[in-house]
Every structure is written in C-alpha cells, then in structure tokens.
Design a protein around this motif. Sequence first.
Motif, PDB file in Angstrom:
ATOM      1  N   LEU A  74       2.087   0.993   8.312  1.00  0.00           N
ATOM      2  CA  LEU A  74       1.010   2.058   7.658  1.00  0.00           C
ATOM      3  C   LEU A  74      -0.276   1.639   7.911  1.00  0.00           C
ATOM      4  N   ASP A  75      -0.516   0.332   7.512  1.00  0.00           N
ATOM      5  CA  ASP A  75      -1.934   0.080   7.570  1.00  0.00           C
ATOM      6  C   ASP A  75      -1.829  -1.374   8.258  1.00  0.00           C
ATOM      7  N   ASN A 118      -0.077  -3.530   5.467  1.00  0.00           N
ATOM      8  CA  ASN A 118       0.057  -3.459   3.665  1.00  0.00           C
ATOM      9  C   ASN A 118      -0.496  -1.987   3.584  1.00  0.00           C
ATOM     10  N   PRO A 119       0.496  -1.090   3.319  1.00  0.00           N
ATOM     11  CA  PRO A 119       1.844  -1.143   3.232  1.00  0.00           C
ATOM     12  C   PRO A 119       2.496  -1.307   4.689  1.00  0.00           C
ATOM     13  N   GLY A 129      -9.102  -1.965   0.335  1.00  0.00           N
ATOM     14  CA  GLY A 129      -8.757  -1.099  -0.844  1.00  0.00           C
ATOM     15  C   GLY A 129      -9.522   0.276  -0.761  1.00  0.00           C
ATOM     16  N   ARG A 130      -9.434   0.763   0.689  1.00  0.00           N
ATOM     17  CA  ARG A 130     -10.144   2.286   0.850  1.00  0.00           C
ATOM     18  C   ARG A 130      -9.271   3.250   0.020  1.00  0.00           C
ATOM     19  N   GLY A 131      -8.079   2.923  -0.279  1.00  0.00           N
ATOM     20  CA  GLY A 131      -7.391   3.882  -0.938  1.00  0.00           C
ATOM     21  C   GLY A 131      -7.974   4.222  -2.442  1.00  0.00           C
ATOM     22  N   ILE A 172       7.162   7.997   2.638  1.00  0.00           N
ATOM     23  CA  ILE A 172       7.666   6.984   2.181  1.00  0.00           C
ATOM     24  C   ILE A 172       8.674   6.827   1.105  1.00  0.00           C
ATOM     25  N   LYS A 216      -8.463   8.588   7.197  1.00  0.00           N
ATOM     26  CA  LYS A 216      -8.612   7.267   6.858  1.00  0.00           C
ATOM     27  C   LYS A 216      -9.906   6.701   7.427  1.00  0.00           C
ATOM     28  N   VAL A 219      -2.972  12.203   7.427  1.00  0.00           N
ATOM     29  CA  VAL A 219      -3.616  11.298   6.495  1.00  0.00           C
ATOM     30  C   VAL A 219      -4.978  11.141   7.197  1.00  0.00           C
ATOM     31  N   LYS A 228       1.381  12.120   8.352  1.00  0.00           N
ATOM     32  CA  LYS A 228       1.615  11.526   7.129  1.00  0.00           C
ATOM     33  C   LYS A 228       3.186  11.206   7.026  1.00  0.00           C
ATOM     34  N   VAL A 229       3.260   9.934   6.768  1.00  0.00           N
ATOM     35  CA  VAL A 229       4.765   9.487   6.636  1.00  0.00           C
ATOM     36  C   VAL A 229       5.182   9.662   5.260  1.00  0.00           C
ATOM     37  N   GLU A 287       7.095   1.062  -0.451  1.00  0.00           N
ATOM     38  CA  GLU A 287       5.798   0.360   0.154  1.00  0.00           C
ATOM     39  C   GLU A 287       6.281  -1.192   0.086  1.00  0.00           C
TER      40      GLU A 287
END
Length: 400
Positions: free
Chosen positions: A223-224, A210-211, A71-73, A115, A64, A62, A112-113, A118
């Motif tokens: 994760l974040d 989050n998450p 809210g980058r996603g 999941i 980032k 991933v 990359k995990v 979340e």
Amino acid sequence: MLKLIISPPARRTIFWYAEMKLYEFEGREIVASYGIPVPRGNVASSPEEAERIARELGVPVVLKAQVLVGGRGLAGGVKFADTPEQAKAVAAELLSKSVRGEKVDKILVVEKVCISKELYISLTVDRAARKPVYIVSEMGGVEIEDLARKHPEKIHRIYVDPMVGYTDYMARETLKVLNLPWSLLPEVAKLMSAMHRIMIDYDAELVEFNPLALTCDGRLVALDVKIIIDDNALFRHPDLQKLYGRDMTEYERRAKELGFSYVELDGDIGVICNGAGLTMATMDSILYYGGRPANFLDLGGGASSERVKEAAKLMLTHPRVKVLLVNIFGGITRCDEVAKGVVEAIKEVGISKPIVVRMLGTNEEEGRRILAEHGISAYSEMDEAVRRAVEIAKQVSSAT
Ligand code: GDP
Ligand code: MN
C-alpha cells in the motif's frame, strides 16, 4: 539528506553517508515492475487530473500527497474521496498546502483497498552486522521508529547472508511472524525475493512496505512504498543520478554550490573545520561533552578569507545554529585568512551569534590578533574550545 551515524554506547561518530529517497510514485513503479501487487492508480498534478483519474479508476479512491517526509497520514497528507468531484476538491486542498514543511505538487490517486490488517516489512542493511536484514512486524501502519521505541518485541529481524541472498525459509519465517495462512506462502516468497532483487539492482539501502496490506479478500498489497538509494552508487544508475539533490535542504544545496563538504544534522552547534579527520574528531568531541552538532562544514585545505566568509555566513544565517565552533589546524590553511573571513561574515550578515574559535599553526598570531580586535578570543586546545561551545549552546537553549 545526509545522516550521521552515531553508535550509542561510545557516542562516537562512526561515519556519515548520503541517501537518496524516492517518491512513493517512483518506488511503486519499480516495485510493480518486479511483480509485486500495488493498488491501481496514477499521478495527478492538478485537481482536474485527479478527478479524471478517480473517474477512470472507480471510487472510492485515496489521494496521497507526494512528499519525501514520512508520516503523511498523521499530517493530513493522505485523504479519501467517495466521488470524482470530491477527489477534485480534496486534490485542490492537498495541492495548496505543505505536508510537514514540504510543498505538494504531485498527488498519487489510487483505488481504495479494503484492508483487513496492516503489516510491516522492509529490507535494509544492518551496518553493524554487515548484512541485509528483513524487518517484519504484525503492527504495520505506524512509523517503524515509533514501533521500535514502544514495542521492540513486535519487531522481528531475519538476516540475509550477503553471499547467499534471499532463500525460501525466510518467507516461511515471515509467514509465521505475520500470522498469515500457509496459502499465502508463494505470495510472501515472491514478495521477499523481489525486494532482495530490487535492493541489489538499484543499490537500495531500504525497500519498505508500510503498510503491506492484507486485503479483505485475503491478498497482499504493497500500500505504501519507500525506497532509498545509496547515493555512493549513483554512478551506476545514470537515470537516477539526475534526481540527486532534490531532497537537500536549502543549506545543503548552498554548501554544495560553494563546493564545501557539508552535512546537515539536528543539533544546535554549527561546526567549521578544515579536513575530514579534524572534522570527525570535532564531531566526536562535541558528542563526548554532551553537545549536539547542528551541521558540519569542511573547508578543505588552503581556504581563502573569501571562502571562509561564505562558510561562516552560511552558519550564522542557519536558524538552528546557536553557537558557531571554528576548529582550524593551520597548515596550508592560514589562520589569518580564517580570522579575516569570520570577521567579514559577521560584518556582512549583521547577526551576532556566539563564536568559539580554536586555531593553531600557520599565522596563528596574526589570526588571533584579528579576532581579538573584534572581541573574539581563540583557544589553542581543541578540548577547551569544544567544551566552551557546548556550554554556550546549553546556556542559549535554557534561556530560550
Ligand atoms: P504514510 O502515513 O506517509 O506512511 O502514508 P501511507 O500510505 O502509509 O498511508 C497512511 C495510512 O492511510 C495507512 O496506514 C492506512 O491506514 C491508510 N490508507 C492508505 N491507503 C489506504 C487504502 O487504500 N485503504 C484504506 N482502508 N486505508 C488506506
Ligand atoms: Mn506508510
């Protein structure tokens, strides 16, 4: 970034405070040092570096964007790559753009995990309750503000007695709320007690995952990571002190350079006052009459026309300011100096925005005369001036 806390029922300004956000890569380093699992990874500043990290980690990865906005996603700042070459291409793309107006110059490249769910967990301070509080939800991955609006019933709060701190029943409660198996209790307990230690050790106002991912093989991974430090405590953290100011807006930075107390807000009325008390009262009054301040700037005592000019220039060039409200109680601050400064600012920037002035006290007549020469009339009642500014702001925004 500075924030204004407004209590909803009375719409009164309670106080303002400053905060300092850490980047995800900084936050996750802290978190990892407290034994909380985070995905393996590293920071890249170039596409080549991202490729090398992806190769070392193993794909998929991933990528980032490291920005301070959330809210980058959704904004395209979180991308996946299946090969190191693809990681390079994605990194090049991310590094060439902005995420929600913030330039990207670093990328976090992580494994990359897988999941399975979340989740959300944070520890913050409930100022009204005067206690830290864990906020827990089964619906992680979305912005907590959105969740609070749409599904308030999905948000669970566990208050912490400041004299006691974290205790294990909180982990049991969290486990139940998150519908996690009992076998994960030691993990949750470790996680939550570490969050509390981080809050205390770093004077954090927020420690948020989050998450928090429940992985496909049943582990919990942060994760974040988002950590916000209370900047009033920075004197205790010399290593963090040097980071202060990097998330300021251009106007906050300029005001700070000029030595003004300045706070950025999100409305459309620019406010210049002298003295913290009068400034807060003006904020209250604007909110009371249904207006929204864009910012406020406190001139302090005895400002010269030169300083007033700089302050007014800052306001008049601010894109969100639709109307400027100047509220001055003349004591050591002279009303004529204020008037001169305002008039000179208008001349220099050449931008005409409506200006509402209220002035009272030392050299008031001379001040009024100077303003009147330039077609600005001054009020002596604060209430009237504020109501007029709110009215103008409404007219301007309905006209555009
Ligand atoms: P934010 O949008 O700024 O909060 O960035 P996040 O780091 O929270 O990532 C946004 C979303 O990307 C997450 O909610 C996940 O759905 C997804 N995501 C991030 N990392 C991974 C990962 O390692 N594996 C998977 N499957 N999804 C991820
Ligand atoms: Mn997130």
